[in-house]
Design a protein around this motif. Structure first.
Motif, PDB file in Angstrom:
ATOM      1  N   GLY A 153       0.156  -1.331   0.024  1.00  0.00           N
ATOM      2  CA  GLY A 153      -0.290   0.031  -0.104  1.00  0.00           C
ATOM      3  C   GLY A 153       0.851   1.198   0.056  1.00  0.00           C
ATOM      4  N   ALA A 154       2.029   1.207   0.104  1.00  0.00           N
ATOM      5  CA  ALA A 154       3.380   2.506  -0.409  1.00  0.00           C
ATOM      6  C   ALA A 154       3.080   3.222  -1.759  1.00  0.00           C
ATOM      7  N   PRO A 155       2.606   4.319  -1.818  1.00  0.00           N
ATOM      8  CA  PRO A 155       3.030   5.050  -2.660  1.00  0.00           C
ATOM      9  C   PRO A 155       4.280   4.409  -3.378  1.00  0.00           C
ATOM     10  N   GLY A 156       3.561   4.187  -4.560  1.00  0.00           N
ATOM     11  CA  GLY A 156       4.657   3.435  -5.801  1.00  0.00           C
ATOM     12  C   GLY A 156       5.600   2.751  -5.507  1.00  0.00           C
ATOM     13  N   CYS A 157       5.209   1.862  -4.564  1.00  0.00           N
ATOM     14  CA  CYS A 157       5.793  -0.070  -4.423  1.00  0.00           C
ATOM     15  C   CYS A 157       4.688  -0.789  -5.492  1.00  0.00           C
ATOM     16  N   VAL A 158       5.334  -1.666  -6.145  1.00  0.00           N
ATOM     17  CA  VAL A 158       4.631  -2.283  -6.779  1.00  0.00           C
ATOM     18  C   VAL A 158       4.738  -4.076  -6.707  1.00  0.00           C
ATOM     19  N   LEU A 159       5.574  -4.018  -5.251  1.00  0.00           N
ATOM     20  CA  LEU A 159       5.592  -5.237  -4.793  1.00  0.00           C
ATOM     21  C   LEU A 159       4.643  -6.213  -4.010  1.00  0.00           C
ATOM     22  N   MET A 160       4.582  -6.987  -3.923  1.00  0.00           N
ATOM     23  CA  MET A 160       3.544  -8.225  -3.205  1.00  0.00           C
ATOM     24  C   MET A 160       4.272  -8.503  -2.066  1.00  0.00           C
ATOM     25  N   LEU A 162       3.123 -11.442   1.378  1.00  0.00           N
ATOM     26  CA  LEU A 162       1.675 -12.347   2.532  1.00  0.00           C
ATOM     27  C   LEU A 162       1.585 -11.848   3.416  1.00  0.00           C
ATOM     28  N   LYS A 163       0.170 -11.106   3.723  1.00  0.00           N
ATOM     29  CA  LYS A 163      -0.012 -10.068   5.283  1.00  0.00           C
ATOM     30  C   LYS A 163      -0.317 -11.446   6.500  1.00  0.00           C
ATOM     31  N   GLU A 164       1.062 -11.854   7.222  1.00  0.00           N
ATOM     32  CA  GLU A 164       0.789 -12.312   8.003  1.00  0.00           C
ATOM     33  C   GLU A 164       0.494 -11.684   9.919  1.00  0.00           C
ATOM     34  N   HIS A 165       0.442 -10.925   9.548  1.00  0.00           N
ATOM     35  CA  HIS A 165       0.471  -9.665  10.975  1.00  0.00           C
ATOM     36  C   HIS A 165      -0.882  -9.598  10.222  1.00  0.00           C
ATOM     37  N   PRO A 166      -2.010  -9.346  11.607  1.00  0.00           N
ATOM     38  CA  PRO A 166      -3.320  -8.037  11.175  1.00  0.00           C
ATOM     39  C   PRO A 166      -3.215  -7.223  10.086  1.00  0.00           C
ATOM     40  N   ARG A 167      -1.588  -6.580  11.216  1.00  0.00           N
ATOM     41  CA  ARG A 167      -1.893  -5.034  10.895  1.00  0.00           C
ATOM     42  C   ARG A 167      -0.939  -4.926   9.679  1.00  0.00           C
ATOM     43  N   ARG A 168       0.208  -6.039   9.034  1.00  0.00           N
ATOM     44  CA  ARG A 168       0.230  -5.830   7.613  1.00  0.00           C
ATOM     45  C   ARG A 168       0.211  -5.425   6.944  1.00  0.00           C
ATOM     46  N   GLU A 169       0.413  -3.755   6.300  1.00  0.00           N
ATOM     47  CA  GLU A 169      -0.371  -3.045   5.152  1.00  0.00           C
ATOM     48  C   GLU A 169       0.831  -2.972   3.583  1.00  0.00           C
ATOM     49  N   TRP A 170       2.399  -3.504   4.220  1.00  0.00           N
ATOM     50  CA  TRP A 170       3.294  -2.764   3.614  1.00  0.00           C
ATOM     51  C   TRP A 170       4.825  -3.984   3.317  1.00  0.00           C
ATOM     52  N   CYS A 171       4.783  -4.157   2.279  1.00  0.00           N
ATOM     53  CA  CYS A 171       5.823  -4.850   1.719  1.00  0.00           C
ATOM     54  C   CYS A 171       7.229  -4.696   3.037  1.00  0.00           C
ATOM     55  N   SER A 172       7.610  -4.120   3.235  1.00  0.00           N
ATOM     56  CA  SER A 172       8.389  -4.082   4.116  1.00  0.00           C
ATOM     57  C   SER A 172       8.195  -2.511   5.023  1.00  0.00           C
ATOM     58  N   ASP A 173       9.298  -2.684   6.007  1.00  0.00           N
ATOM     59  CA  ASP A 173       9.559  -1.404   7.332  1.00  0.00           C
ATOM     60  C   ASP A 173       9.370   0.199   6.711  1.00  0.00           C
ATOM     61  N   ALA A 174      10.849  -0.001   5.665  1.00  0.00           N
ATOM     62  CA  ALA A 174      10.995   1.525   4.267  1.00  0.00           C
ATOM     63  C   ALA A 174       9.581   2.095   3.995  1.00  0.00           C
ATOM     64  N   CYS A 175       8.864   0.640   3.410  1.00  0.00           N
ATOM     65  CA  CYS A 175       7.551   1.050   2.682  1.00  0.00           C
ATOM     66  C   CYS A 175       6.387   1.501   3.141  1.00  0.00           C
ATOM     67  N   GLY A 176       6.273   0.900   4.660  1.00  0.00           N
ATOM     68  CA  GLY A 176       5.172   1.211   5.747  1.00  0.00           C
ATOM     69  C   GLY A 176       5.773   3.030   6.267  1.00  0.00           C
ATOM     70  N   ASN A 177       7.193   3.297   6.573  1.00  0.00           N
ATOM     71  CA  ASN A 177       7.989   4.571   6.993  1.00  0.00           C
ATOM     72  C   ASN A 177       7.565   5.545   6.171  1.00  0.00           C
TER      73      ASN A 177
END
Length: 194
Positions: A153-160, A162-177
């Motif tokens: 869900g990060a702007p500009g990211c095209v990666l996929m 597996l959501k293994e934690h209920p709050r995870r929305e990004w492929c990495s911490d960097a994208c979450g930030n």
């Protein structure tokens, strides 16, 4: 050449999908040529589920790109809740059939215990690798893990991922930030609450 793209301990099918990724310089295709696809395969090699890999050449970039195209389309269809195009399904199935396999038992000497091996029925190294990637895509698409597939869900990211934690929305911490910074910037730009 080494692989500098994302490897995030995702299923192999997602790692194949993620060989197209965004950087600050633009979109990168890690399978653009045989050298770069070889670097990706060498980085991924410890995770391939193949212990008796035959000698020989790695798959050509064009083979990997053809499989990636079908896998990307099928994964995105799964995320959207749609059935994938039958041509993509056939491409994945054909790739999986490239390396028929059967278990074999091997003894190196009478003093050593037997070990399990795999007979790939004269398939090439490239066949075995492509088939392993396709088999992982089939496993992902047909298992309950399919419901955990997400696009970042990060702007500009095209990666996929597996959501293994209920709050995870990004492929990495960097994208979450990056996503949180973009939301904060938008709120402050509009003069909203901080």
């Amino acid at each position: 050449m080494s692989y500098d793209g994302p490897l995030r301990d995702e299923p192999l099918a997602i790692e194949l999908h993620n060989t197209i990724y965004a950087t600050s310089a633009g979109v990168v295709d890690a399978l653009a040529g045989d050298a770069s696809s070889g670097a990706w395969l060498r980085a991924l090699a410890p995770r391939l589920p193949v212990c008796d890999l035959p000698a020989g050449a790695l798959p050509e970039a064009s083979e990997l790109v053809a499989l990636r195209t079908a896998v990307r389309a099928a994964l995105h269809a799964a995320v959207a809740g749609d059935a994938p195009d039958p041509r993509d399904v056939e491409t994945i199935n054909r790739a999986s059939r490239r390396a028929p396999q059967s278990l074999v038992v091997r003894w190196s000497s009478s003093d050593a215990p037997p070990r399990r091996g795999t007979d790939f029925q004269r398939a090439s190294r490239a066949d075995v690798i492509v088939a392993a990637l396709a088999a992982d895509a089939i496993e992902l698409l047909t298992s309950s893990r399919r419901d955990a597939l997400r696009t970042c869900g990060a702007p500009g990211c095209v990666l996929m991922f597996l959501k293994e934690h209920p709050r995870r929305e990004w492929c990495s911490d960097a994208c979450g930030n990056r996503a949180r910074q973009a939301r904060h910037y938008e709120r402050t730009r509009r003069g909203g609450p901080r």
